[in-house]
Design an enzyme around this catalytic site. Sequence first.
Site, PDB file in Angstrom:
ATOM      1  N   GLU A 191      12.671 -13.595  84.437  1.00  0.00           N
ATOM      2  CA  GLU A 191      12.843 -12.859  83.158  1.00  0.00           C
ATOM      3  C   GLU A 191      11.973 -13.414  82.205  1.00  0.00           C
ATOM      4  OE1 GLU A 191      16.340 -11.200  80.170  1.00  0.00           O
ATOM      5  OE2 GLU A 191      16.747 -12.981  81.446  1.00  0.00           O
ATOM      6  N   HIS A 200      26.987  -9.077  80.773  1.00  0.00           N
ATOM      7  CA  HIS A 200      27.562 -10.368  80.248  1.00  0.00           C
ATOM      8  C   HIS A 200      28.688 -10.090  79.674  1.00  0.00           C
ATOM      9  CE1 HIS A 200      24.005 -12.851  81.513  1.00  0.00           C
ATOM     10  NE2 HIS A 200      23.452 -11.777  81.503  1.00  0.00           N
ATOM     11  N   HIS A 218      19.265 -14.525  87.914  1.00  0.00           N
ATOM     12  CA  HIS A 218      18.234 -14.188  86.635  1.00  0.00           C
ATOM     13  C   HIS A 218      16.832 -14.892  86.952  1.00  0.00           C
ATOM     14  CE1 HIS A 218      21.918 -13.378  84.611  1.00  0.00           C
ATOM     15  NE2 HIS A 218      21.192 -13.131  83.327  1.00  0.00           N
ATOM     16  N   ASP A 237      23.122  -5.068  81.371  1.00  0.00           N
ATOM     17  CA  ASP A 237      22.938  -6.266  80.934  1.00  0.00           C
ATOM     18  C   ASP A 237      23.813  -6.497  79.556  1.00  0.00           C
ATOM     19  OD1 ASP A 237      21.856  -8.817  80.998  1.00  0.00           O
ATOM     20  OD2 ASP A 237      19.782  -8.327  80.245  1.00  0.00           O
ATOM     21  N   HIS A 254      24.728  -5.458  86.501  1.00  0.00           N
ATOM     22  CA  HIS A 254      24.459  -6.863  85.777  1.00  0.00           C
ATOM     23  C   HIS A 254      24.952  -6.601  84.412  1.00  0.00           C
ATOM     24  CE1 HIS A 254      21.423 -10.050  85.324  1.00  0.00           C
ATOM     25  NE2 HIS A 254      21.526  -9.781  84.159  1.00  0.00           N
ATOM     26  N   GLN A 310      23.736 -20.742  82.443  1.00  0.00           N
ATOM     27  CA  GLN A 310      22.814 -20.131  81.521  1.00  0.00           C
ATOM     28  C   GLN A 310      21.814 -21.216  80.922  1.00  0.00           C
ATOM     29  OE1 GLN A 310      23.023 -17.007  79.005  1.00  0.00           O
ATOM     30  NE2 GLN A 310      20.915 -17.909  79.339  1.00  0.00           N
TER      31      GLN A 310
END
Length: 431
Positions: A214, A60, A211, A310, A58, A153
């Site tokens: 969260e 970005h 996701h 992350d 995971h 997102q």
Amino acid sequence: MTSDLIVRNATLPDGRTGQSILCRNGRIAEIGTVPAIAGAREIDALGYLVSPPFVDAHFHMDATLSLGQPRLNRSGTLLEGIALWGELKPLLTHEAVIERALRYCDLAVSQGLLAIRTHVDVCDDRLLCVEALLDVRKKIAPYIDLQIVAFPQDGYYRSPTAAKNLERALDMGVDVVGGIPHFERTMADGAESLKALCEIAAKRGLLVDIHCDETDDPMSRHVEALAYETQRLGLHGRVVGSHLTSMHSMDNYYVSKLMALMVEAQLHATPNPLINITIQGRHDTYPKRRGMTRVPELRQAGINVSFGQDCMLDPWYSLGQGDMLEAAHMGVHVAQMTSREGMRWCFDAVTVNPAKAMHLDGYGLEKGCHADMVVLQAGDPIEAIRLKPQRLFVVKRGEVIAEAPLRVTALHLDGRPKAVNGADYAPQAQG
């Protein structure tokens, strides 16, 4: 054709010592006793740990190394990070995203991190980051296995063009279907987004990584819907719930039911200890919630749990160095997994477990697997987590692609040793 590579005097993660590993034609041809072979390159592991490469399930990559652009996240919260990323997106260029991603991949290789699953924002109609990371995937293919997740997102329904853009990204060659149900306008929209996204994955034969929940809200229960859709569509074993931080705050009885549903669906779980422990609990005074999901309980239930990194030097996290052992180290602490067995498992959470979640072919330290491995200046997996040691050699398909000298500090003290090597401080008794 490259020559054979033999790694001598290796300690393996399962505790075997004095092992030799023969790498031939990109695969592990033998482990154990290997005779000398004319023309083969030999490297001496010096009795240190030889591990399969680290895996980050995971990340970005489209945002990495963008810290301070166009400003810093002053509050340190998830929502300000998302807003800041929204400010940065219109300023991005194809070349800048590629340059940052490649710089990060250089660092990843130096850390023995050779497989990454990155989420890429598809809510920019230009799909600039998608195109950039597809280009990066081609460039780094010889040394990093990169999976790309189409990630809406700003919300699959909340963002007007996200649904169309996600399909476009998948048509361009993105590997995995992503989502963010808790960011939709309503719980109902979040559940509906999971239904749509899982149906897309089932139709296309793709993996799913969401996701999921969260948030600190104990009523954010989208993982329940994710387990249901996984069951309904026969996606067993192909779906990851990432973060799952709301589970930290949920009612215990409800969680006992929820974990059983996750087991039935064969969901994978990927908490992100470094980020979850810093972003969650921001609205608490005291006592403050840790925020990370229930790792020991998920593991005990039989769910495959990985630790992700992350973020690194981006709108959400201003630290990091591409080292999965940092995530394992934080996981040990925040999940209170300080038994010998628990700490040993945390090493699996950044190696074999994420490899399973990502369906990596040929991963591992067994005969016939890809000849990908890391020589760590540590005696065993627990010591690797404690020391976050030097990566002495990084091997990809039987070729050394990175190496570093032993980390030893010279001392100038009367009557004391001439040097200190942190790996010499391992406990002798490990009962």
